[in-house]
Design a protein around this motif. Sequence first.
Motif, PDB file in Angstrom:
ATOM      1  N   ASN A 275       2.006  -0.126 -11.157  1.00  0.00           N
ATOM      2  CA  ASN A 275       1.888  -1.241 -12.096  1.00  0.00           C
ATOM      3  C   ASN A 275       2.337  -2.560 -11.496  1.00  0.00           C
ATOM      4  O   ASN A 275       1.929  -3.620 -11.949  1.00  0.00           O
ATOM      5  N   SER A 276       3.193  -2.468 -10.489  1.00  0.00           N
ATOM      6  CA  SER A 276       3.631  -3.710  -9.858  1.00  0.00           C
ATOM      7  C   SER A 276       2.537  -4.300  -8.975  1.00  0.00           C
ATOM      8  O   SER A 276       2.736  -5.303  -8.309  1.00  0.00           O
ATOM      9  N   GLY A 277       1.382  -3.649  -8.952  1.00  0.00           N
ATOM     10  CA  GLY A 277       0.234  -4.245  -8.268  1.00  0.00           C
ATOM     11  C   GLY A 277      -0.063  -3.650  -6.911  1.00  0.00           C
ATOM     12  O   GLY A 277      -0.932  -4.136  -6.196  1.00  0.00           O
ATOM     13  N   ALA A 278       0.654  -2.597  -6.544  1.00  0.00           N
ATOM     14  CA  ALA A 278       0.410  -2.000  -5.234  1.00  0.00           C
ATOM     15  C   ALA A 278      -0.915  -1.242  -5.232  1.00  0.00           C
ATOM     16  O   ALA A 278      -1.390  -0.789  -6.263  1.00  0.00           O
ATOM     17  N   THR A 279      -1.496  -1.143  -4.067  1.00  0.00           N
ATOM     18  CA  THR A 279      -2.673  -0.310  -3.889  1.00  0.00           C
ATOM     19  C   THR A 279      -2.189   1.090  -3.517  1.00  0.00           C
ATOM     20  O   THR A 279      -1.318   1.235  -2.669  1.00  0.00           O
ATOM     21  N   THR A 280      -2.731   2.076  -4.176  1.00  0.00           N
ATOM     22  CA  THR A 280      -2.218   3.417  -3.946  1.00  0.00           C
ATOM     23  C   THR A 280      -3.311   4.366  -3.486  1.00  0.00           C
ATOM     24  O   THR A 280      -4.443   4.275  -3.951  1.00  0.00           O
ATOM     25  N   ILE A 281      -2.962   5.240  -2.572  1.00  0.00           N
ATOM     26  CA  ILE A 281      -3.882   6.284  -2.162  1.00  0.00           C
ATOM     27  C   ILE A 281      -3.222   7.621  -2.447  1.00  0.00           C
ATOM     28  O   ILE A 281      -2.095   7.870  -2.014  1.00  0.00           O
ATOM     29  N   LEU A 282      -3.909   8.446  -3.169  1.00  0.00           N
ATOM     30  CA  LEU A 282      -3.316   9.691  -3.618  1.00  0.00           C
ATOM     31  C   LEU A 282      -4.172  10.870  -3.147  1.00  0.00           C
ATOM     32  O   LEU A 282      -5.377  10.908  -3.393  1.00  0.00           O
ATOM     33  N   VAL A 283      -3.548  11.805  -2.464  1.00  0.00           N
ATOM     34  CA  VAL A 283      -4.246  13.041  -2.139  1.00  0.00           C
ATOM     35  C   VAL A 283      -3.681  14.114  -3.027  1.00  0.00           C
ATOM     36  O   VAL A 283      -2.464  14.287  -3.111  1.00  0.00           O
ATOM     37  N   SER A 284      -4.555  14.787  -3.737  1.00  0.00           N
ATOM     38  CA  SER A 284      -4.034  15.798  -4.644  1.00  0.00           C
ATOM     39  C   SER A 284      -5.065  16.892  -4.845  1.00  0.00           C
ATOM     40  O   SER A 284      -6.270  16.648  -4.810  1.00  0.00           O
ATOM     41  N   HIS A 285      -4.569  18.105  -5.020  1.00  0.00           N
ATOM     42  CA  HIS A 285      -5.480  19.191  -5.349  1.00  0.00           C
ATOM     43  C   HIS A 285      -5.569  19.386  -6.857  1.00  0.00           C
ATOM     44  O   HIS A 285      -6.251  20.291  -7.332  1.00  0.00           O
ATOM     45  N   SER A 286      -4.823  18.539  -7.582  1.00  0.00           N
ATOM     46  CA  SER A 286      -4.911  18.634  -9.031  1.00  0.00           C
ATOM     47  C   SER A 286      -5.921  17.613  -9.544  1.00  0.00           C
ATOM     48  O   SER A 286      -5.677  16.409  -9.573  1.00  0.00           O
TER      49      SER A 286
ATOM     50  N   ILE B 282       0.859  -1.184   0.000  1.00  0.00           N
ATOM     51  CA  ILE B 282       0.000   0.000   0.000  1.00  0.00           C
ATOM     52  C   ILE B 282       0.893   1.231   0.000  1.00  0.00           C
ATOM     53  O   ILE B 282       1.782   1.358   0.826  1.00  0.00           O
ATOM     54  N   LEU B 283       0.651   2.101  -0.931  1.00  0.00           N
ATOM     55  CA  LEU B 283       1.461   3.308  -1.032  1.00  0.00           C
ATOM     56  C   LEU B 283       0.567   4.524  -0.799  1.00  0.00           C
ATOM     57  O   LEU B 283      -0.493   4.651  -1.400  1.00  0.00           O
ATOM     58  N   ILE B 284       0.992   5.397   0.092  1.00  0.00           N
ATOM     59  CA  ILE B 284       0.178   6.563   0.425  1.00  0.00           C
ATOM     60  C   ILE B 284       0.915   7.835   0.035  1.00  0.00           C
ATOM     61  O   ILE B 284       2.054   8.056   0.431  1.00  0.00           O
ATOM     62  N   LEU B 285       0.285   8.655  -0.752  1.00  0.00           N
ATOM     63  CA  LEU B 285       0.937   9.870  -1.249  1.00  0.00           C
ATOM     64  C   LEU B 285       0.106  11.092  -0.875  1.00  0.00           C
ATOM     65  O   LEU B 285      -1.019  11.244  -1.333  1.00  0.00           O
ATOM     66  N   ASP B 286       0.654  11.936  -0.037  1.00  0.00           N
ATOM     67  CA  ASP B 286      -0.074  13.143   0.331  1.00  0.00           C
ATOM     68  C   ASP B 286       0.558  14.344  -0.357  1.00  0.00           C
ATOM     69  O   ASP B 286       1.550  14.884   0.097  1.00  0.00           O
ATOM     70  N   GLU B 287      -0.036  14.746  -1.451  1.00  0.00           N
ATOM     71  CA  GLU B 287       0.450  15.900  -2.207  1.00  0.00           C
ATOM     72  C   GLU B 287       1.943  15.840  -2.470  1.00  0.00           C
ATOM     73  O   GLU B 287       2.658  16.828  -2.329  1.00  0.00           O
ATOM     74  N   VAL B 288       2.437  14.665  -2.837  1.00  0.00           N
ATOM     75  CA  VAL B 288       3.872  14.581  -3.056  1.00  0.00           C
ATOM     76  C   VAL B 288       4.250  14.627  -4.520  1.00  0.00           C
ATOM     77  O   VAL B 288       5.396  14.885  -4.848  1.00  0.00           O
ATOM     78  N   LEU B 289       3.287  14.405  -5.384  1.00  0.00           N
ATOM     79  CA  LEU B 289       3.647  14.387  -6.797  1.00  0.00           C
ATOM     80  C   LEU B 289       3.867  15.787  -7.352  1.00  0.00           C
ATOM     81  O   LEU B 289       4.214  15.957  -8.503  1.00  0.00           O
TER      82      LEU B 289
END
Lengths: 245, 249
Positions: free
Chosen positions: B195-206, B168-175
């Motif tokens: 693509n390697s199959g991880a579940t991702t959570i993305l917080v973004s204002h974009s 599980i990958l969690i991204l808080d406005e990091v991109l």
Amino acid sequence: MFEELVKRDFKQKYKRSALGMVWSILSPLLMMCVMATIFGHFFGRSIEHYIIYLFSGQVVFNYYTESTNGGMHALMSNARIFTKINVPKYLFLFSKNVSALINFGIILVVYLGFVWFEGITFTWKFLALVYPIVCLIFINLGIGLILSALYIFFRDVEYLYRLFTQIVMYGSAIFYDINRLPQDLQNVFYLNPIFVCITYFRNVVLNNTVPDFWLHALLAGYAVVLFGLGYYVYKKYNYKFLYYV
Amino acid sequence: MPILKVKNVSIKYVTGDFKSIGLKEYVVRKLKNNYKVNEFWANKNITFELERGDMLGIIGTNGAGKSTLLKAISGIMVPSDGSVQREGKIAALLELASGFDGDLTVKENAYLRGALLGYTRKFMDDTYDQIIEFAELKEFEDRPFKHLSSGMKSRLAFSIASLVNPDILILDEVLSVGDGSFRKKSEAKMKEIINSGATTILVSHSLNQVRSMCNKILWLHRGEQITFGSDVQKICDDYQDFLDGKLKI
Ligand SMILES: Nc1ncnc2c1ncn2[C@@H]1O[C@H](COP(=O)(O)OP(=O)(O)OP(=O)(O)O)[C@@H](O)[C@H]1O
Ligand SMILES: [Mg+2]
């Protein structure tokens, strides 16, 4: 992970000034010299090897304050890490304690140098000093755990604790001898774990005797109770820290 | 079999009195019986589930409770109510650049952060070159961390944290960190992990980013869960309307 934290704490402490390392050893020594000159006149005549008597108190007390004060700030100053990364928070405290312990070790070597210089012979009984040191480590950890939690909730704990430390200092008979006090009052001193530790040191180094059973029991009792209390406080409140930092 | 199960999660912050008054004042007020705290619910009753390979986008205005929810998901915070169940390794990238030590060198900081994230020393030894390469900070390696620009700091943090292959990958406005070229690189790296199959959570204002990357979406507003669903375009349209003031909730 623990190793890296200890390294950081150590570097933080000594990197800022090249003299940092020297200073942290020098400052308790200087303190002791000042005390030796001032109090030597009053107590020196009646206490044999007064400088060692004093140094025994200083070395233990110094480790106690450094370790618990470091412990108190350990969580708060790492708040920015544990609010972002999921790490066991007590590691920050333990790492601070290890760097205080290393420091203590160095001063202990200087202390033993003084002991040798004073012409006191080393015997196998000195090995018994490991016992109060181990107890002291647990006492310090326990107090540190309690303080660090309190400090997160109440910022003025810092000042209150400074006051408390002062009281402990005067109550540890670092530079005087309690034998002149009335017996009832003497007993009160045994409520202070630091005093008990210092007494242990003096018994071994100055009198070449390993203290009796009940002093051992008392120290162990303090270690268990304080560490237990610290553990309980930490367990109970550690998930709440996040809301207050 | 869901990889992440968030059930009725509520999170309460305590504000007001307690925090700043100190022990002395606390005791005094407690005795006078006028001690009170304000409770603030940053998350109320949030429920959703994610399957393996899902990419969840969390949207909402500032202060909606997105970062707070992520802290509960990553285990940094224990929810006041409800439960979070997760399977496998989790990597959370929250406000990356904080928590470094300004006086240590870049290299020392990299090792320390690696250790905090649970990497072994051997793993760090093996991958350190790769990290510094990716962050393009080779020539700054022995400089104190505080001498880096804030973009560089985020680059280093991103490089370290994205190394593992989490479940599980969690991204808080990091991109959005770094300059254009680094952003491209980090997006590519993210895609690789996803693509390697991880579940991702993305917080973004974009919203564009969310539209193009996510297959599920969670909309929070003032701690409340407005919607959760897989109709990404529809929810994003609604959210856009809401932002434009065309939609009231
Ligand atoms: N440590 C704290 N103590 C008290 N209240 C807090 C704390 N941290 C956050 N809050 C409050 O919780 C609410 C949610 O904050 P959060 O950081 O989760 O918002 P967010 O959705 O991530 O916003 P942003 O888009 O600005 O990042 C805010 O109203 C904030 O004021
Ligand atoms: Mg946020």
